[in-house]
Design a protein around this motif. Structure first.
Motif, PDB file in Angstrom:
ATOM      1  N   UNK A  92     156.352  38.854 -41.019  1.00 43.60           N
ATOM      2  CA  UNK A  92     157.136  37.611 -41.332  1.00 43.60           C
ATOM      3  C   UNK A  92     157.405  36.929 -39.971  1.00 43.60           C
ATOM      4  N   UNK A  93     157.051  35.637 -39.981  1.00 40.81           N
ATOM      5  CA  UNK A  93     157.081  34.738 -38.608  1.00 40.81           C
ATOM      6  C   UNK A  93     158.627  33.838 -38.735  1.00 40.81           C
ATOM      7  N   UNK A  94     159.338  34.440 -37.818  1.00 41.68           N
ATOM      8  CA  UNK A  94     160.501  33.605 -37.875  1.00 41.68           C
ATOM      9  C   UNK A  94     161.044  33.119 -36.657  1.00 41.68           C
ATOM     10  N   UNK A  95     161.853  32.249 -36.606  1.00 42.66           N
ATOM     11  CA  UNK A  95     162.145  31.511 -35.239  1.00 42.66           C
ATOM     12  C   UNK A  95     163.213  30.188 -35.687  1.00 42.66           C
TER      13      UNK A  95
ATOM     14  N   UNK B 116     150.744  36.991 -43.758  1.00 40.28           N
ATOM     15  CA  UNK B 116     151.669  36.406 -42.998  1.00 40.28           C
ATOM     16  C   UNK B 116     152.497  35.513 -43.890  1.00 40.28           C
ATOM     17  N   UNK B 117     153.839  35.720 -43.480  1.00 38.58           N
ATOM     18  CA  UNK B 117     154.867  35.085 -44.220  1.00 38.58           C
ATOM     19  C   UNK B 117     155.463  34.049 -43.137  1.00 38.58           C
ATOM     20  N   UNK B 118     155.408  32.723 -43.416  1.00 40.46           N
ATOM     21  CA  UNK B 118     156.091  31.696 -42.502  1.00 40.46           C
ATOM     22  C   UNK B 118     157.547  31.293 -43.075  1.00 40.46           C
ATOM     23  N   UNK B 119     158.460  31.990 -42.704  1.00 44.82           N
ATOM     24  CA  UNK B 119     159.920  32.053 -43.190  1.00 44.82           C
ATOM     25  C   UNK B 119     160.524  30.952 -42.444  1.00 44.82           C
TER      26      UNK B 119
END
Length: 358
Positions: A6-9, A70-73
């Protein structure tokens, strides 16, 4: 086994630009917060040059790479766990992943707004992590409320769970991530049931200027975390190149041995203790992802549960021996093919053929 990250930010740190680049999937990118509302999901192939050799030796019709999802959250802001911004809508998506890639912006650019007004990697990292901690704390508090009554009257299972939940609450109230803590073996199964976010392993992706991709970066207070520098802009340029030779030449020109994507993939495998084994025949040469230390019988499940259930034995050969001896016939004639039982621990690069009762 399908690896998921998971891509977070925070908003506008480059998450969606990076996601588009590494998956070559068109997503909605705009210069304002909360552009990404539903998680964009992209499945990409894990590059492995060994598959090309296996295909050549086996005269296979095709190759099948291992994959990473990949999850773009959606971008988060301070107060998200209590409803600010998109609220906690994103949290259910984070619960699905094996690891969290936390993107932090390190570069100044007046044309790309920052939700907090200026660049401060530590502050930005703290904001996201605190929201994850608060979300987990809410889950744990609800579990405490659910078992307290039974625990007071001596129900053994409730007493045990209350002890564990209280320990988790203590850690979270001190604003610490659970993945940095060590828990007793008896705690593990109960903790897994909660599917908490901060128990998941996390690493940082530093979105940096093109000129800084070979530098090392640090975030105060996060010295124990791996930080991988990537230029989302460079990755975007690479993704537009159709020819592999052009991509290699471009990387050489800017002094890089591999793309940011390859760095993230390779690190994710080692970070999560994963290895690859292969099957190879005339139909296909295929890569399979398993956890390091997994035995042959359990590894066979990745192909099909029937193979695990009916497991008899495995024919195993190392990748190098398979290539040097020109495939299955060659390794059997040369005596380098081994017969292994269900308890054999698979090694990275093993080429396997499983025999089983149908």
């Amino acid at each position: 086994m399908s690896l998921s990250v998971g891509i977070v930010g925070l908003p506008n740190v480059g998450k969606s630009t990076l996601f588009k680049a590494i998956t070559k999937k068109q997503v909605d990118i705009a210069n304002y917060p909360f552009c990404t509302i539903e998680p964009n999901i992209g499945i990409i192939e894990v590059p492995d040059e060994r598959l090309d050799k296996l295909k050549e030796v086996s005269k296979a019709l095709k190759i099948v790479n291992a994959t990473i999802k990949f999850y773009d959250i959606a971008g988060l802001v301070k107060g998200a766990s209590s409803g600010e911004g998109l609220g906690n809508k994103f949290l259910s998506h984070i619960k699905e992943v094996d690891a969290i890639a936390h993107v932090v912006r390190f570069f100044e650019n007046n044309d790309i707004t920052h939700v907090n007004g200026n660049i401060d990697p530590k502050r930005d990292a703290d904001i996201i992590n605190l929201e994850l901690i608060l979300s987990d704390l809410e889950v744990v508090k609800k579990r405490i409320e659910a078992v307290e009554k039974k625990a007071r009257i001596g129900d053994k299972d409730s007493v045990m769970k209350l002890t564990i939940y209280k320990k988790l609450e203590e850690v979270l109230l001190s604003e610490k991530m659970l993945h940095n803590e060590t828990f007793e073996d008896d705690y593990i199964d109960v903790i897994k049931e909660l599917n908490l976010i901060t128990i998941k392993p996390m690493f940082f992706i530093a979105n940096v200027l093109e000129s800084d991709v070979n530098k090392e970066f640090k975030i105060d207070g996060y010295e124990n975390y791996r930080i991988i520098p990537i230029s989302a802009k460079i990755e975007s340029e690479i993704s537009e190149m159709e020819n592999e030779d052009d991509r290699k030449m471009f990387l050489e020109e800017i002094g890089l041995q591999q793309s940011g994507l390859d760095k993230v993939i390779k690190f994710s495998y080692s970070f999560l203790n994963l290895i690859t084994y292969f099957t190879s025949g005339k139909e296909e040469s295929k890569a399979w992802t398993i956890t390091k230390g997994m035995n042959a019988k359990r590894s066979a499940r990745e192909i099909h549960s029937d193979i695990e259930n009916g497991f008899i034995r495995a024919e195993i050969v190392s990748y190098n021996d398979f290539i040097n001896n020109k495939g299955w016939d060659g390794v059997k004639n040369s005596g380098v093919c081994r017969t292994e039982g269900k308890d054999y621990i698979m090694q990275d690069g093993d080429v396997a053929y499983f025999l089983f009762n149908k």
